[in-house]
Design an enzyme around this catalytic site. Structure first.
Site, mmCIF file in Angstrom:
data_model
loop_
_atom_site.group_PDB
_atom_site.id
_atom_site.type_symbol
_atom_site.label_atom_id
_atom_site.label_comp_id
_atom_site.label_asym_id
_atom_site.label_seq_id
_atom_site.Cartn_x
_atom_site.Cartn_y
_atom_site.Cartn_z
ATOM 1 N N CYS A 66 0.841 -1.202 0.000
ATOM 2 C CA CYS A 66 0.000 0.000 0.000
ATOM 3 C C CYS A 66 0.873 1.247 0.000
ATOM 4 C CB CYS A 66 -0.935 0.015 1.206
ATOM 5 S SG CYS A 66 -2.292 -1.138 1.032
ATOM 6 N N LYS A 107 2.536 -9.040 0.118
ATOM 7 C CA LYS A 107 2.063 -8.193 -0.981
ATOM 8 C C LYS A 107 3.091 -7.095 -1.167
ATOM 9 C CE LYS A 107 -1.271 -4.591 -2.034
ATOM 10 N NZ LYS A 107 -2.376 -3.809 -1.485
#
Length: 111
Positions: A66, A107
């Site tokens: 993110c 991620k």
């Protein structure tokens, strides 16, 4: 996939034990379900991962993707900010892997 910030539990003064009841177990038809965790405190991430496993999640995912400029992520060193500190990512992953018996993934983003 559900995202939970492991560090936020401590920051708001709650213990993971107090927050754990809010993590709803996934319904049978939802599987496989991944719990995505955001944070940089290896011990906190490991505890959060263990709670997710106990709640029936099928995998743990450490969020290193993110954008760091979003709402405090740069200050709190999670999300894409972790990509600047590979040894810390390795420490966090090792702690999570040692805490659970389900798969662990990361991620990340290349840009």
């Amino acid at each position: 996939m559900q995202l939970h910030a492991a560090d936020a539990f401590a920051r708001v003064g709650k213990t993971l034990k107090a927050v754990a009841p809010a993590l709803h177990a996934p319904a049978a038809q939802e599987h496989p379900v991944v719990m995505q965790l955001g944070g940089s405190d290896a011990a906190m991430l490991a505890r959060a991962a263990k709670i997710a496993e106990q709640r029936g999640y099928d995998e743990i995912n450490l969020n290193c993707g993110c954008p760091a400029a979003t709402r405090g992520r740069a200050r709190n060193n999670y999300g894409a900010r972790l990509m600047f500190d590979p040894p810390l990512v390795a420490e966090c992953c090792a702690a999570i892997i040692n805490a659970v018996s389900i798969p662990v993934s990361v991620k990340c983003r290349s840009s």
